[in-house]
Design an enzyme around this catalytic site. Sequence first.
Site, PDB file in Angstrom:
ATOM      1  N   GLY A 146       4.224   7.182  13.894  1.00 49.44           N
ATOM      2  CA  GLY A 146       4.763   8.047  12.845  1.00 49.44           C
ATOM      3  C   GLY A 146       6.263   7.955  12.656  1.00 49.44           C
ATOM      4  N   GLY A 151       7.640   5.311  11.124  1.00 48.14           N
ATOM      5  CA  GLY A 151       7.866   4.324  10.080  1.00 48.14           C
ATOM      6  C   GLY A 151       7.998   2.914  10.647  1.00 48.14           C
ATOM      7  N   SER A 194       2.916   1.570  13.129  1.00 45.32           N
ATOM      8  CA  SER A 194       1.956   1.630  14.227  1.00 45.32           C
ATOM      9  C   SER A 194       0.535   1.461  13.704  1.00 45.32           C
ATOM     10  CB  SER A 194       2.098   2.945  14.998  1.00 45.32           C
ATOM     11  OG  SER A 194       1.982   4.042  14.142  1.00 45.32           O
ATOM     12  N   TYR A 230       4.783   8.637  -1.774  1.00 51.28           N
ATOM     13  CA  TYR A 230       4.623   7.178  -1.800  1.00 51.28           C
ATOM     14  C   TYR A 230       3.701   6.781  -2.960  1.00 51.28           C
ATOM     15  CZ  TYR A 230       3.724   2.429  -0.024  1.00 51.28           C
ATOM     16  OH  TYR A 230       3.606   1.065   0.122  1.00 51.28           O
ATOM     17  N   ASP A 243       7.003  -4.648  -1.949  1.00 51.08           N
ATOM     18  CA  ASP A 243       5.767  -5.417  -1.667  1.00 51.08           C
ATOM     19  C   ASP A 243       4.662  -5.108  -2.662  1.00 51.08           C
ATOM     20  OD1 ASP A 243       5.243  -2.887  -0.511  1.00 51.08           O
ATOM     21  OD2 ASP A 243       4.459  -3.710   1.381  1.00 51.08           O
ATOM     22  N   HIS A 297       9.993  -1.092  -0.803  1.00 51.44           N
ATOM     23  CA  HIS A 297       9.196  -0.701  -1.975  1.00 51.44           C
ATOM     24  C   HIS A 297       9.118  -1.841  -2.988  1.00 51.44           C
ATOM     25  CE1 HIS A 297       8.422   3.471  -0.836  1.00 51.44           C
ATOM     26  NE2 HIS A 297       9.616   3.428  -0.276  1.00 51.44           N
ATOM     27  N   ASP A 341       3.476  -4.718   6.131  1.00 48.98           N
ATOM     28  CA  ASP A 341       3.386  -4.340   7.541  1.00 48.98           C
ATOM     29  C   ASP A 341       2.385  -5.212   8.296  1.00 48.98           C
ATOM     30  OD1 ASP A 341       5.036  -2.423   6.560  1.00 48.98           O
ATOM     31  OD2 ASP A 341       3.553  -0.817   6.604  1.00 48.98           O
TER      32      ASP A 341
HETATM   33  C1  GLA Z   1       5.415   1.356   3.933  1.00 46.72           C
HETATM   34  C2  GLA Z   1       4.260   0.528   3.418  1.00 46.72           C
HETATM   35  C3  GLA Z   1       4.736  -0.881   3.071  1.00 46.72           C
HETATM   36  C4  GLA Z   1       5.938  -0.829   2.135  1.00 46.72           C
HETATM   37  C5  GLA Z   1       7.003   0.126   2.680  1.00 46.72           C
HETATM   38  C6  GLA Z   1       8.145   0.313   1.721  1.00 46.72           C
HETATM   39  O1  GLA Z   1       5.871   0.839   5.146  1.00 46.72           O
HETATM   40  O2  GLA Z   1       3.237   0.443   4.394  1.00 46.72           O
HETATM   41  O3  GLA Z   1       3.681  -1.606   2.494  1.00 46.72           O
HETATM   42  O4  GLA Z   1       5.562  -0.474   0.833  1.00 46.72           O
HETATM   43  O5  GLA Z   1       6.459   1.385   2.979  1.00 46.72           O
HETATM   44  O6  GLA Z   1       8.854  -0.861   1.582  1.00 46.72           O
END
Ligand code: GLA
Length: 400
Positions: free
Chosen positions: A128, A130, A133, A227, A43, A41, A178
């Site tokens: 799904g 985390g 994907s 989120y 980025d 959290h 990601d």
């Molecule tokens: C998800 C989001 C990323 C990042 C993480 C938390 O994976 O896609 O951009 O914010 O949560 O670090």
Amino acid sequence: MALMSDPAPWTAAVDLLRREFGTQPDFVAGAPGRVNLIGEHTDYNDGLVLPAAIDRHVFIAARRNGSPRVRLAAAAFEGRVEFPCDDPGRPVLPAWARYPQGVAVKLLARGISVHGLDAAIAGDLPIGAGLSSSAALEVASALVLEAAGDHALPARDRALVCHAAEAEFVGVPSGIMDQFASALCRRGHALFLDCRSLETHHIPLGASLAIAVCDTGTARSLAGSAYAQRRRECTDAVLALQKTGMKIASLRDVTADDLPRVERLPEPLYRRVRHVVTENARVVETATLLESGQPAGLAEVLAASHRSLRDDYEVSSRELDAMVDAALASPGCIAARMTGAGFGGAVVALVQRAAADAFLAATAEGFQKRTGRAGRLFMTEAAEGAQLLEQRDWGMGTGN
Ligand code: GLA
């Protein structure tokens, strides 16, 4: 990529292309998922992250079809979809297809033409959990869409196109980590990414360290409100701090020395800011420990990250906490924490390679005892970022 596995992990995409479209590929792209070692959290606060690509991929096998349409099939979803190359933006497709569709829209917006293509999507990256994907699907889509037009963007630009597709077309307000991880990582390395300057630095993980992904099997959609709510809280905190006269553009500019002043923010904003500030520092600390070959020090840094995500950022869950406890009690575990957005999903553990099997067995059992649930655990290697495969690889054993 794992060239030796049998059958090769991209075979499903090549076979699907043959079944659905009766054709062999012109090219096959593979894009990996990721685990984030630390920097959670941060980025979307212009901060620091340290993900590694994992050896699980989304593969797309594709062939130019000489028509003005892109046609798609996916192993994990029913039905075939298509969109016109000159106007890919009509949002009529099922959810999974909006990722490649969004990439086409954003490539066009950069002046890169989209060509007719038949494409089949398959892979071994859990959906799904985390593990990004959706970013992997975007990056693989960009590779085949670019290739169809004899184009090859620099990996960094590809990541930005894919992020724009997700944020602006699909409408998921994620940060850039990601897509950068999937597009830019290197085998055996974690990716140190400064989300403000976009500078990157590849940090070797060392041969004795292995990565375990411990999926709790509980998931919550990223598009979900929690989120987005965290992102809003960060924006609110920046505005409130600017009103007090602090010269900051984002939470990246808040330092540890500023924290006593930040304490006056209403709850929960102070705790959110404290997480971001301390987490950025932990990314630097982790990178230093890895680079100086001191993995033992990682235990406390990753534990502090997990506590901060649980107590200050409030994105952990009962299952994630239980998985971390189970991992830390298992043989060979060096460090463990939740990874990704949270609210469910997976834990990442750094494990002594020699103890990998014992670690997986003990952690699975410990998680089952604590929660009554069966987790999905696997070891992975820090993988190379997305690439087009060589024909000699995907041609093997597929009837070519
Ligand atoms: C998800 C989001 C990323 C990042 C993480 C938390 O994976 O896609 O951009 O914010 O949560 O670090």
